[in-house]
Design a protein around this motif. Structure first.
Motif, PDB file in Angstrom:
ATOM      1  N   GLU A  94       3.338  36.619 -15.085  1.00 44.88           N
ATOM      2  CA  GLU A  94       2.548  35.411 -14.868  1.00 44.88           C
ATOM      3  C   GLU A  94       2.968  34.371 -15.891  1.00 44.88           C
ATOM      4  OE1 GLU A  94      -1.606  36.394 -15.086  1.00 44.88           O
ATOM      5  OE2 GLU A  94      -1.382  38.019 -13.638  1.00 44.88           O
ATOM      6  N   THR A  95       3.056  33.113 -15.454  1.00 43.01           N
ATOM      7  CA  THR A  95       3.444  32.030 -16.353  1.00 43.01           C
ATOM      8  C   THR A  95       2.327  30.997 -16.439  1.00 43.01           C
ATOM      9  OG1 THR A  95       4.503  30.805 -14.565  1.00 43.01           O
ATOM     10  CG2 THR A  95       5.905  32.316 -15.828  1.00 43.01           C
ATOM     11  N   LEU A  96       2.397  30.167 -17.461  1.00 45.53           N
ATOM     12  CA  LEU A  96       1.430  29.100 -17.646  1.00 45.53           C
ATOM     13  C   LEU A  96       1.843  27.907 -16.793  1.00 45.53           C
ATOM     14  CD1 LEU A  96      -1.032  27.949 -19.209  1.00 45.53           C
ATOM     15  CD2 LEU A  96       0.604  27.122 -20.912  1.00 45.53           C
ATOM     16  N   SER A  97       1.052  27.573 -15.799  1.00 47.45           N
ATOM     17  CA  SER A  97       1.296  26.407 -14.939  1.00 47.45           C
ATOM     18  C   SER A  97       2.728  26.386 -14.398  1.00 47.45           C
ATOM     19  CB  SER A  97       1.010  25.117 -15.711  1.00 47.45           C
ATOM     20  OG  SER A  97      -0.301  25.112 -16.211  1.00 47.45           O
ATOM     21  N   ASN A  98       3.220  27.536 -13.982  1.00 41.89           N
ATOM     22  CA  ASN A  98       4.584  27.679 -13.452  1.00 41.89           C
ATOM     23  C   ASN A  98       5.674  27.285 -14.435  1.00 41.89           C
ATOM     24  OD1 ASN A  98       3.808  28.681 -10.867  1.00 41.89           O
ATOM     25  ND2 ASN A  98       3.192  26.593 -10.339  1.00 41.89           N
ATOM     26  N   ASP A  99       5.367  27.331 -15.733  1.00 42.54           N
ATOM     27  CA  ASP A  99       6.350  27.042 -16.775  1.00 42.54           C
ATOM     28  C   ASP A  99       7.096  28.333 -17.092  1.00 42.54           C
ATOM     29  OD1 ASP A  99       7.784  26.521 -19.106  1.00 42.54           O
ATOM     30  OD2 ASP A  99       6.160  25.391 -20.051  1.00 42.54           O
ATOM     31  N   GLU A 100       8.360  28.399 -16.730  1.00 42.57           N
ATOM     32  CA  GLU A 100       9.176  29.603 -16.923  1.00 42.57           C
ATOM     33  C   GLU A 100       9.411  29.941 -18.403  1.00 42.57           C
ATOM     34  OE1 GLU A 100      11.008  31.798 -14.581  1.00 42.57           O
ATOM     35  OE2 GLU A 100       9.344  31.093 -13.366  1.00 42.57           O
ATOM     36  N   GLU A 101       8.990  29.069 -19.303  1.00 40.51           N
ATOM     37  CA  GLU A 101       9.177  29.323 -20.737  1.00 40.51           C
ATOM     38  C   GLU A 101       7.935  29.893 -21.406  1.00 40.51           C
ATOM     39  OE1 GLU A 101      10.581  25.745 -22.584  1.00 40.51           O
ATOM     40  OE2 GLU A 101      12.279  25.576 -21.231  1.00 40.51           O
ATOM     41  N   VAL A 102       6.826  30.024 -20.652  1.00 42.10           N
ATOM     42  CA  VAL A 102       5.567  30.491 -21.237  1.00 42.10           C
ATOM     43  C   VAL A 102       4.968  31.587 -20.358  1.00 42.10           C
ATOM     44  CG1 VAL A 102       3.279  29.839 -22.076  1.00 42.10           C
ATOM     45  CG2 VAL A 102       5.139  28.165 -22.158  1.00 42.10           C
ATOM     46  N   VAL A 103       4.869  32.808 -20.906  1.00 43.35           N
ATOM     47  CA  VAL A 103       4.341  33.948 -20.162  1.00 43.35           C
ATOM     48  C   VAL A 103       2.949  34.331 -20.667  1.00 43.35           C
ATOM     49  CG1 VAL A 103       6.644  34.826 -19.603  1.00 43.35           C
ATOM     50  CG2 VAL A 103       5.472  35.618 -21.679  1.00 43.35           C
ATOM     51  N   LEU A 104       2.219  35.096 -19.836  1.00 41.64           N
ATOM     52  CA  LEU A 104       0.809  35.368 -20.133  1.00 41.64           C
ATOM     53  C   LEU A 104       0.411  36.845 -20.160  1.00 41.64           C
ATOM     54  CD1 LEU A 104      -0.698  32.688 -17.707  1.00 41.64           C
ATOM     55  CD2 LEU A 104      -0.355  32.447 -20.175  1.00 41.64           C
ATOM     56  N   ASN A 105       1.136  37.732 -19.498  1.00 44.73           N
ATOM     57  CA  ASN A 105       0.589  39.058 -19.218  1.00 44.73           C
ATOM     58  C   ASN A 105       1.470  40.262 -19.583  1.00 44.73           C
ATOM     59  OD1 ASN A 105       2.379  38.273 -17.109  1.00 44.73           O
ATOM     60  ND2 ASN A 105       1.448  39.791 -15.752  1.00 44.73           N
ATOM     61  N   PRO A 106       1.938  40.373 -20.817  1.00 38.90           N
ATOM     62  CA  PRO A 106       2.727  41.561 -21.166  1.00 38.90           C
ATOM     63  C   PRO A 106       1.866  42.818 -21.227  1.00 38.90           C
ATOM     64  CG  PRO A 106       2.244  40.320 -23.134  1.00 38.90           C
ATOM     65  CD  PRO A 106       1.745  39.497 -21.971  1.00 38.90           C
ATOM     66  N   SER A 107       2.481  43.966 -20.947  1.00 35.99           N
ATOM     67  CA  SER A 107       1.833  45.268 -21.123  1.00 35.99           C
ATOM     68  C   SER A 107       2.124  45.831 -22.504  1.00 35.99           C
ATOM     69  CB  SER A 107       2.340  46.257 -20.072  1.00 35.99           C
ATOM     70  OG  SER A 107       2.050  45.806 -18.782  1.00 35.99           O
ATOM     71  N   ILE A 108       3.324  45.515 -23.012  1.00 34.07           N
ATOM     72  CA  ILE A 108       3.748  46.004 -24.327  1.00 34.07           C
ATOM     73  C   ILE A 108       4.295  44.824 -25.116  1.00 34.07           C
ATOM     74  CG2 ILE A 108       5.278  47.594 -25.577  1.00 34.07           C
ATOM     75  CD1 ILE A 108       5.590  49.162 -22.912  1.00 34.07           C
ATOM     76  N   LEU A 109       3.904  44.730 -26.379  1.00 35.61           N
ATOM     77  CA  LEU A 109       4.484  43.760 -27.309  1.00 35.61           C
ATOM     78  C   LEU A 109       5.115  44.528 -28.450  1.00 35.61           C
ATOM     79  CD1 LEU A 109       1.757  40.981 -27.498  1.00 35.61           C
ATOM     80  CD2 LEU A 109       3.981  40.863 -26.383  1.00 35.61           C
ATOM     81  N   ILE A 110       6.318  44.098 -28.839  1.00 36.21           N
ATOM     82  CA  ILE A 110       7.028  44.738 -29.947  1.00 36.21           C
ATOM     83  C   ILE A 110       7.446  43.655 -30.928  1.00 36.21           C
ATOM     84  CG2 ILE A 110       9.037  46.119 -30.627  1.00 36.21           C
ATOM     85  CD1 ILE A 110       8.953  47.273 -27.714  1.00 36.21           C
ATOM     86  N   GLU A 111       7.084  43.863 -32.183  1.00 33.21           N
ATOM     87  CA  GLU A 111       7.481  42.965 -33.261  1.00 33.21           C
ATOM     88  C   GLU A 111       8.300  43.760 -34.272  1.00 33.21           C
ATOM     89  OE1 GLU A 111       7.089  39.828 -33.288  1.00 33.21           O
ATOM     90  OE2 GLU A 111       5.162  39.254 -32.417  1.00 33.21           O
TER      91      GLU A 111
END
Length: 193
Positions: A94-111
């Motif tokens: 899922e993206t913010l307002s169809n902006d391909e540079e901003v995502v909303l729904n990861p299942s896993i985050l790795i830092e």
């Protein structure tokens, strides 16, 4: 460190500024902060982890997708925009307002943490990440010592912490139904400790 003292920015101002910036910035509640650069070990660990996760996705023939640090993550409920090192998606992205540079729904985050970022990533940043409804796993890999911290979201919405400190230990990635040996995350990495 905050980009400016006592100034507040709108989300739109941040996004416009970030489109024209060669430097990554994080946005939280109107404040903009520069994201520090990467070291050789940090970049190598991110690459190793990306490779291992992509390999597991292919081996298990799943529809998961993995993206890396050039993509912005936005958490609508708390205003955070940031650039995690790796993001894994179980569902359609899922993206913010169809902006391909901003995502909303990861299942896993790795830092991959540095000396400067470790306390933030283990504390305040994780607190902000917990506002992501789709998030099931959060993994912090140290770039200065053989050390991985993993949080798993439980059915009651609490989080279980597990630490890994040996190259022979296996880190389970539950959303992917796989395991990665720590030594693979640190392959060809010279640690400072």
């Amino acid at each position: 460190m905050s980009l400016t003292q006592n100034l507040k920015f709108t989300r739109e101002e941040y996004l416009k500024m970030q489109k024209n910036s060669e430097i990554k910035h994080e946005f939280f509640k109107g404040e903009i902060s520069e994201i520090t650069g990467s070291s050789i070990s940090h970049t190598a660990i991110v690459g190793n982890t990306l490779y291992q996760i992509q390999k597991k996705i292919i081996e298990n023939s799943t529809d998961h997708k993995v993206l890396f640090s050039n993509i912005k993550l936005h958490i609508i409920s708390n205003s955070l925009f940031t650039y995690p090192d790796l993001l894994v998606f179980k569902e359609k992205i899922e993206t913010l307002s169809n902006d391909e540079e901003v995502v909303l729904n990861p299942s896993i985050l790795i830092e991959v943490s540095t000396v400067e970022s470790e306390n933030y990533e283990l504390g305040e940043k994780f607190r902000r990440y917990r506002d992501i409804p789709s998030l099931k796993e959060y993994i912090i890999i140290s770039s200065t010592e053989l050390f991985v911290v993993k949080y798993d979201k439980l059915t009651d919405d609490s989080w279980l912490l597990k630490e890994y400190k040996s190259g022979k230990e296996i880190v389970p990635i539950n959303c992917l139904g796989c395991e990665i040996e720590m030594s693979e995350l640190y392959r060809s990495v010279s640690l400072n400790s």
